[in-house]
Enzyme design. Structure first.
Site, mmCIF file in Angstrom:
data_model
loop_
_atom_site.group_PDB
_atom_site.id
_atom_site.type_symbol
_atom_site.label_atom_id
_atom_site.label_comp_id
_atom_site.label_asym_id
_atom_site.label_seq_id
_atom_site.Cartn_x
_atom_site.Cartn_y
_atom_site.Cartn_z
ATOM 1 N N THR A 1 -92.064 11.172 -6.555
ATOM 2 C CA THR A 1 -90.755 10.660 -6.136
ATOM 3 C C THR A 1 -90.387 9.421 -6.943
ATOM 4 O O THR A 1 -89.251 9.295 -7.433
ATOM 5 C CB THR A 1 -90.785 10.326 -4.627
ATOM 6 O OG1 THR A 1 -91.109 11.526 -3.910
ATOM 7 C CG2 THR A 1 -89.452 9.783 -4.149
ATOM 8 N N ASN B 1 -89.947 24.064 -6.852
ATOM 9 C CA ASN B 1 -90.935 23.954 -5.779
ATOM 10 C C ASN B 1 -90.684 24.938 -4.646
ATOM 11 O O ASN B 1 -91.583 25.232 -3.875
ATOM 12 C CB ASN B 1 -90.956 22.531 -5.217
ATOM 13 C CG ASN B 1 -89.583 22.013 -4.885
ATOM 14 O OD1 ASN B 1 -88.712 21.933 -5.756
ATOM 15 N ND2 ASN B 1 -89.353 21.667 -3.636
ATOM 16 N N GLY C 1 -100.109 13.469 -8.374
ATOM 17 C CA GLY C 1 -101.532 13.718 -8.130
ATOM 18 C C GLY C 1 -101.831 14.749 -7.060
ATOM 19 O O GLY C 1 -102.629 15.660 -7.261
ATOM 20 N N THR D 1 -99.785 -3.660 -9.361
ATOM 21 C CA THR D 1 -101.205 -3.569 -9.711
ATOM 22 C C THR D 1 -101.634 -2.112 -9.805
ATOM 23 O O THR D 1 -101.305 -1.314 -8.922
ATOM 24 C CB THR D 1 -102.054 -4.304 -8.644
ATOM 25 O OG1 THR D 1 -101.644 -5.665 -8.634
ATOM 26 C CG2 THR D 1 -103.544 -4.205 -8.945
ATOM 27 N N CYS E 1 -84.057 19.535 6.997
ATOM 28 C CA CYS E 1 -83.531 19.461 8.348
ATOM 29 C C CYS E 1 -82.684 18.198 8.442
ATOM 30 O O CYS E 1 -83.179 17.110 8.162
ATOM 31 C CB CYS E 1 -84.725 19.356 9.292
ATOM 32 S SG CYS E 1 -84.400 19.968 10.905
#
Ligand SMILES: Cc1ncc(COP(=O)(O)O)c(C=O)c1O
Length: 389
Positions: free
Chosen positions: A69, A155, A204, A241, A331
């Site tokens: 995202t 997707n 990931g 970080t 939804c």
């Protein structure tokens, strides 16, 4: 439980768990100058190199983010801002209408808040953008295009896009093309350099790595305006970080997924074909979504629309039998909406209400398909009765 929702998230691979676990007890901020920091930096850079090698990129082209995202937002907003800053005439955004919400809503946000003029590129009945369609949109005025974005693999319906051809069109006009490749990695060949893309999103947890880590692969010639400001990590493009344990595990998962891709496509693609046959046998009027040619879709994806059924009813009835899948649709305020992807392929709204996506993964077995094959007929029957009442 029969888990047929690997496109939502797939279990972590043992090598990723091992790599992550080993790093969780190691201290060191990869930006610190002392030995502990330098050790963490070395670990990150080794992971970066191996991720880059798995995806056909240079290490310096990898910008780590907190998932798909964020990478999508960085590509869409960041490239828009940098291109518009360089030339205020560049406010046109070309996007496919079948994008994941991480792209779709970022594009719409630019239209609402940043003066973007969005042009949704028409897709065919499989949800595919043809290179000529992109060319036609660009040539109308190449000078006002900020960027184009078309996902590598969908997707919901699993359709693969002709990314390399699309990128060639965009490059001809000096326009950056971004592709969301979150679902593509490990299922089809993904080579960033060969694709000719300007930017590409990966995540990931869709490939056996951990949640909350992803990357934007970014050609060296592009410098998107950052979405996150701070310490200036990652080429000054994405501050924060670096999450060393997640990065190491992500790279381990990517290495495994890419190395085993062909075997995965063969074995899981075979199971997927069996699943399609079983659903069709039990519900002959079910309509397969996406490209029926296995070469044109993800090997782990099967998507159906069931006439006269509500997708949510189907999902919950299957869930009650211990089978997890997805409708693929969003939804809004508790009201089920047909999926924008399915509607964009020209499916009538009544039919688009009854969709289910089954997605397989590295833990899927023939037994999973057999359990679904038993359940799907009665479930469709029940859902249809509920729909009629
Ligand atoms: C195509 C696609 N893009 C982006 C995302 C978002 O990725 P993440 O969950 O890593 O934020 C997803 C996840 O559902 C996806 O399927």
């Amino acid at each position: 439980m029969v888990y047929l929702d690997h496109a939502a998230t797939t279990p972590m691979l043992p090598e990723a768990v091992q790599a992550m676990t080993a790093q969780l007890t190691v201290t060191g901020n990869a930006s610190s100058l002392h030995a502990a920091g330098r050790r963490s930096r070395r670990t990150v850079e080794e992971a970066r190199e191996s991720l880059a090698a798995a995806l056909g990129a240079r290490p310096s082209e990898i910008v780590f983010t907190a998932g798909g995202t964020e990478a999508d937002n960085l590509a869409v907003k960041g490239l828009y801002w940098s291109r518009r800053d360089a030339d205020p005439a560049r406010t046109r955004v070309l996007a496919s209408p079948v994008e994941h919400h991480a792209v779709l809503d970022a594009v719409e946000w630019l239209a609402t808040h940043e003066g973007a003029r969005v042009e949704w590129l028409p897709v065919d009945s499989y949800g595919r953008v043809h290179p000529d369609v992109l060319r036609e949109a660009v040539v109308r005025n190449p000078a006002d295009v900020a960027l184009a974005t078309v996902m590598w693999a969908n997707n919901e319906i699993g359709t693969l896009q002709p990314v390399t051809e699309l990128a060639a069109v965009a490059r001809e006009f000096g326009i950056p093309l971004h592709a969301d490749a979150v679902q593509a990695v490990g299922q089809t060949e993904v080579d960033f350099a060969a694709s000719g893309l300007a930017a590409m999103t990966v995540s990931g947890h869709k490939i056996g790595g951990p949640y909350g880590i992803g990357a934007l692969l970014l050609g060296r010639e592009w410098a998107p305006v950052p979405v996150l400001h701070g310490g200036g990590q990652e080429r000054q493009v994405r501050s924060g970080t670096l999450d060393t344990p997640a990065i190491v595990a992500f790279a381990a998962a990517a290495r495994h997924a890419v190395a085993h891709r062909e075997e995965f496509a063969r074995e899981i693609g075979g199971l997927r074909d069996d699943l399609i046959k079983a659903v069709r046998a039990a519900a002959p009027d079910a309509v397969l979504g996406g490209d029926p040619d296995p070469a044109g879709r993800l090997p782990a994806n099967a998507h159906f629309s069931f006439p006269g059924c509500e997708g949510d009813s189907l999902l919950l009835l299957l869930d009650a039998r211990g089978i997890a899948c997805s409708t693929g649709s969003a939804c809004t305020a508790g009201v089920a909406q047909p999926s924008h992807v399915v509607l964009a392929t020209g499916t009538p709204p009544e039919l688009a209400r009854g969709t289910l996506r089954f997605s397989l993964g590295h833990t899927s077995t023939a037994e999973d398909v057999a359990v679904l094959a038993e359940a799907i007929g009665p479930v469709v029957e029940r859902a249809r009765q509920a729909g009629l009442s």
